[in-house]
Design an enzyme around this catalytic site. Sequence first.
Site, PDB file in Angstrom:
ATOM      1  N   ILE A  93       0.823  -1.209   0.000  1.00 51.63           N
ATOM      2  CA  ILE A  93       0.000   0.000   0.000  1.00 51.63           C
ATOM      3  C   ILE A  93       0.857   1.259   0.000  1.00 51.63           C
ATOM      4  CG2 ILE A  93      -1.655   1.346   1.357  1.00 51.63           C
ATOM      5  CD1 ILE A  93      -2.816  -1.350   2.326  1.00 51.63           C
ATOM      6  N   LEU A 141      11.044   3.074  12.232  1.00 52.45           N
ATOM      7  CA  LEU A 141       9.903   3.708  12.883  1.00 52.45           C
ATOM      8  C   LEU A 141       9.678   3.249  14.314  1.00 52.45           C
ATOM      9  CD1 LEU A 141       7.529   3.697   9.816  1.00 52.45           C
ATOM     10  CD2 LEU A 141       8.444   5.726  10.948  1.00 52.45           C
ATOM     11  N   TYR A 236      -2.908  -7.513  17.207  1.00 53.75           N
ATOM     12  CA  TYR A 236      -2.826  -6.622  16.045  1.00 53.75           C
ATOM     13  C   TYR A 236      -4.119  -5.819  15.910  1.00 53.75           C
ATOM     14  CZ  TYR A 236      -3.026  -5.269  11.099  1.00 53.75           C
ATOM     15  OH  TYR A 236      -3.182  -4.582   9.930  1.00 53.75           O
TER      16      TYR A 236
END
Length: 341
Positions: A93, A141, A236
């Site tokens: 994505i 990140l 998740y």
Amino acid sequence: MWPTAEERGVEPGPQARQDGGGSRRSSDAGRSAAAAAAVTRERPSPYDPGRGSATQVPGSRSEVGGRLGTMARAGMERWRDRLALVTGASGGIGAAVARALVQQGLKVVGCARTVGNIEELAAECKSAGYPGTLIPYKCDLSSEEDILSMFSAVRSQYSGVDICINNAGLARADTLLSGSTSGWKDMFNVNVLALSICTREAYQSMKERKVDDGHIININSMSGHRVVPQSMTHFYSATKYAVTALTEGLRQELREAQTHIRATCISPGLVETQFAFKLHDKDPEKAAATYEHIKCLKPEDVAEAVIYVLSTAPHVQVSLALVVHPLEEPSHPQRRRAGRP
């Protein structure tokens, strides 16, 4: 720091990737892709100026690869030459969103832990003659220091961020009853904390430059709206529920700050990327089966949703977009599968 030559060729193992959807770019981006979207537009309520009323607006079928590559989208002109940050841009994505923004003439900083794929995509965009530019940036990140360093570099070299697309996400096969604390921390650090840090820094970047029309888009998941009976995705899913809450909280805080910076949450259904192969890294057959039981979305379908959201008029607040294939049925969550994964 911008990536060095030694760092560009390094690819991490399945447990180390933070590319928000996989490294495989779709080979059929030029063909028609089917997507149905439900979008919530916020309009001021005459009964309560501090709240909005929600309207469901149906989406339409798209020809993402072809159309976005050949013409500028109406409403995107105001973003031309401005800067967008896309996290997890090395595949899936994130790569599709980065490409779509470059096609619309934006400067795009695409970040990931490794940037080899982003550099390849940047070269492809340049060769194709797209009006924008893709700038690869190496950033872990899970490290706040890395994130702050990236925003500092963007500030010094490109003034600052006008659009922040928090796409990076990861999943670990750690259940609630027997999962590892380290796996839970990995998911929380990237899916929740990194998103929040990038959001904060992007807002501060806009505020200090008096940018009042910026946009923060969180790529969420249908797993952020319902829990599927699949134990390895439950933690998740909890992180994605957090994204849903964080986006609405952000919208409220931006409204309280009396800014026109907008916040949007885009939640895809099942998208065909390498995401399942990372989740089921020890069982590739199970990973492959994830994408075989239903007609999947393509990463470009989600990129189409991003372009739609950005192209709306500045006074339109699109707070939630659910992107599913027409074969999926939003009214029956138990019959859908989680998006990413």
